[in-house]
Design a protein around this motif. Structure first.
Motif, short mmCIF file in Angstrom:
data_model
loop_
_atom_site.label_atom_id
_atom_site.label_comp_id
_atom_site.label_asym_id
_atom_site.label_seq_id
_atom_site.Cartn_x
_atom_site.Cartn_y
_atom_site.Cartn_z
N THR A 470 19.06 31.07 47.83
CA THR A 470 20.67 31.12 47.74
C THR A 470 21.16 32.26 46.73
N ARG A 471 20.50 32.48 45.75
CA ARG A 471 20.84 33.33 44.94
C ARG A 471 20.90 34.88 45.37
N VAL A 472 19.81 35.17 46.03
CA VAL A 472 19.68 36.64 46.83
C VAL A 472 20.74 36.65 47.74
N LEU A 473 21.13 35.59 48.67
CA LEU A 473 21.95 35.58 49.37
C LEU A 473 23.38 36.28 48.81
N LYS A 474 23.66 35.29 47.57
CA LYS A 474 25.00 35.69 46.81
C LYS A 474 25.08 36.94 46.47
N VAL A 475 23.79 37.37 45.84
CA VAL A 475 23.75 39.06 45.20
C VAL A 475 24.12 40.05 46.66
N ALA A 476 23.31 39.74 47.67
CA ALA A 476 23.70 40.40 48.89
C ALA A 476 25.16 40.41 49.49
N ARG A 477 25.79 39.19 49.25
CA ARG A 477 27.00 39.44 49.47
C ARG A 477 27.88 40.07 48.47
N THR A 478 27.67 40.32 47.53
CA THR A 478 28.41 41.10 46.50
C THR A 478 28.08 42.93 46.58
N ILE A 479 26.93 42.90 47.06
CA ILE A 479 26.42 44.31 47.38
C ILE A 479 27.07 44.69 48.55
N ALA A 480 27.32 43.79 49.61
CA ALA A 480 28.23 44.09 50.69
C ALA A 480 29.70 44.38 50.27
N ASP A 481 30.15 43.51 49.53
CA ASP A 481 31.62 43.63 49.05
C ASP A 481 31.63 45.20 48.46
N LEU A 482 30.79 45.54 47.68
CA LEU A 482 30.67 46.92 46.91
C LEU A 482 30.86 48.09 48.02
N ALA A 483 30.08 47.73 49.04
CA ALA A 483 30.17 48.66 50.23
C ALA A 483 31.33 48.44 51.47
N ASP A 484 32.30 47.53 51.02
CA ASP A 484 33.31 47.40 51.74
C ASP A 484 32.81 46.72 53.27
N SER A 485 31.77 46.03 53.22
CA SER A 485 31.43 45.34 54.46
C SER A 485 31.67 44.08 54.61
N LYS A 486 32.20 43.67 55.80
CA LYS A 486 32.32 42.31 56.08
C LYS A 486 31.14 41.20 56.35
N VAL A 487 30.01 41.92 56.73
CA VAL A 487 28.87 41.09 57.04
C VAL A 487 27.88 41.83 56.00
N ILE A 488 26.70 41.28 55.67
CA ILE A 488 25.37 41.53 55.00
C ILE A 488 24.58 42.23 56.05
N GLU A 489 24.47 43.33 55.61
CA GLU A 489 23.31 44.33 56.59
C GLU A 489 22.09 44.29 55.95
#
Length: 505
Positions: A470-489
């Motif tokens: 779950t912590r990897v998922l949360k970090v991935a969500r933050t990286i997506a936010d920094l890239a201004d992406s609505k979904v995790i790529e």
């Protein structure tokens, strides 16, 4: 003659109403007795109060005086009851014409009658507001913080004489007006532009701050771990009003506010020494006080040389990291302190500190390395979202004169990412991605087929626990936010997985 005044006792970061009853008997030998489970500081107030009254130009009757702090079954501590006790004695002897239950009094008395500041004035002011008590009298140095609670008239006075004049109406004081619109405190003079190289570590720190994630920096001496950590305050987003009030309240209860200081404007950065005790780190004592974890609330808790901390001390961090609160249980009470901090830890890779360093040979045996790493338990390490290696800088990095990104540019990206999180979770949800609940995680961290394959491979290769997953998922969500992406790529998830790869070394 009997008189009643109102005061408050601070328990944790909360306060409770206390009725102070003073009875002056018709006879006696001048004995002053305090009942109601007072601590030593309250019992000693008899001498302070008597001297303060006399040196303020009033008289203490040579009679038996009984002072009751109600409710009687709750322990009270501290010197904040000096003022209500003195006012009660003066009201019982007719010096103060009347007292009322709409005025709450706190303050320590000096022997000359001066009012000295006390801990927890903001918590007491919030109690007065919530209890419908309209007026609060505090020492002058507590006025700025107490006035932060709205809907309460705060009178910040300097001496017992001023309190008597105010209560008698002979010279009414003006209510203190608090200022909640103070400008943000400057972030500091340090800058990320001063750090040469370390692109991967800088990126990891940016992601950690953007999502409120805990981070561990592993590297040899001189690689820049501490330098990176010390510059984190320069990229942290500004505090909201609610965060500033919460932080000010914790520091007020701990007695950490300077005299006359009001709203705290800068996020705290706490860096305790590795000899800190359990109580010093998370709070404790006979009357529990906030520890470093709570003093870092809404800010950063930096633990340098992590394995040098005693293992049992580090273990007490498990609860606050997970629940963002510290709960301290005692026989007579259970108190809770907020502790929503970003944990930043730094450590060497081995006892000699040069394991994996291309410039110097490691002299440690595998057993020595294993014992060194075992000082940090697996469950604690599993709670650290981002774990990166900070390599020793090369000559070209140290001698380079080219431009390096400044803290202001990084901070702008962090602020935008935090704004996306605030919009996503709303007022009643998590404040950052790191604090997402299970429901929020399922809603905002859904993976497509390509990301699912990456995660499946990562779980097998890194032996991720459910928490690590779950912590990897949360970090991935933050990286997506920094890239201004609505979904995790897939690229976002792959980067998040790399931030856990230090575990396999």
């Amino acid at each position: 003659m009997l008189s009643r005044t109102r005061s408050a006792a601070v328990f944790g970061i909360d306060a409770a109403l206390i009725d102070v009853e003073v009875h002056v008997a018709s006879g006696g030998n001048g004995d002053i007795r305090i009942v109601g489970l007072p601590d030593t500081a309250i019992r000693e107030s008899r001498a302070r109060v008597e001297a303060a009254i006399r040196n303020s130009g009033f008289e203490v009757p040579y009679r038996r005086i009984t002072i009751s702090l109600a409710p009687a079954n709750v322990r009270k501590e501290g010197s904040s009851f000096d003022l209500p006790i003195a006012v009660g004695i003066l009201a019982s002897t007719g010096v103060i014409r009347s007292t009322d239950t709409e005025t709450l009094l706190i303050g320590e008395l000096a022997l000359d009658g001066e009012l000295r500041p006390v801990r927890g004035a903001l918590s007491v002011a919030m109690l007065a507001r919530d209890a419908g008590v309209g007026r609060l009298v505090v020492p002058a140095d507590n006025g700025a913080e107490a006035a932060l609670a709205d809907a309460v008239d705060v009178y910040a006075l300097k001496s017992l004489g001023e309190v008597v004049e105010h209560l008698n109406g002979t010279r009414r004081a003006e209510a203190w007006r608090g200022d909640r619109g103070l400008p943000e405190a400057p972030p500091g003079s340090d800058d990320f532009a001063e750090i040469r190289g370390q692109t991967h570590a800088k990126r990891a720190v940016e992601v950690a701050v953007a999502g409120g994630h805990n981070i561990l920096l592993v590297g040899s001496p001189g690689s820049g771990k501490t330098m990176l950590a010390r510059r984190i305050p320069t990229i942290i987003p500004p505090m909201t009003l609610q965060e500033r009030l919460e932080t000010t309240r914790v520091h007020s209860v701990a007695g950490m506010l300077a005299p006359g200081e009001g709203l705290i404007g800068r996020r705290p950065f706490r860096a305790p020494h590795h000899t800190v005790s359990e109580a010093g780190l998370v709070g404790g004592g006979a009357f529990p006080r906030p520890g470093e974890a709570s003093l870092a609330h809404n800010g950063v808790l930096f633990l340098d040389e992590l394995p040098e901390f005693r293992r049992h001390v580090l273990e007490v961090l498990r609860q606050p990291i997970e629940e963002r609160r510290v709960t301290i249980a005692r026989a007579q009470m259970s108190l809770s302190f907020p502790a929503a901090f970003v944990l930043v830890a730094a450590m060497n890779p081995c006892p000699c500190a040069y394991r994996g360093d291309e410039r110097r040979e490691c002299t440690c045996t595998p057993g020595q390395v294993q014992r060194y790493m075992s000082r940090i338990s697996g469950p604690l390490l599993d709670r650290i979202d981002i774990q990166v290696t900070v390599p020793a800088p090369s000559y070209s990095d140290m001698a380079g004169s080219g431009p390096s990104e400044r803290s202001g540019a990084i901070r702008d990206r962090v602020v935008r990412a935090r704004a996306l999180q605030s919009e996503r979770f709303g007022a009643n949800g998590a404040r950052t991605n790191a604090g997402m609940s299970t429901r929020e995680l399922q809603e905002h961290c859904a993976l497509n087929a390509a990301c699912g394959r990456i995660m499946e491979h990562a779980v097998r290769r890194l032996c991720l626990s459910a928490r690590g997953y779950t912590r990897v998922l949360k970090v991935a969500r933050t990286i997506a936010d920094l890239a201004d992406s609505k979904v995790i790529e897939p690229a976002h998830l792959s980067e998040a997985v790399r931030f856990r790869a230090v575990e396999t070394e």
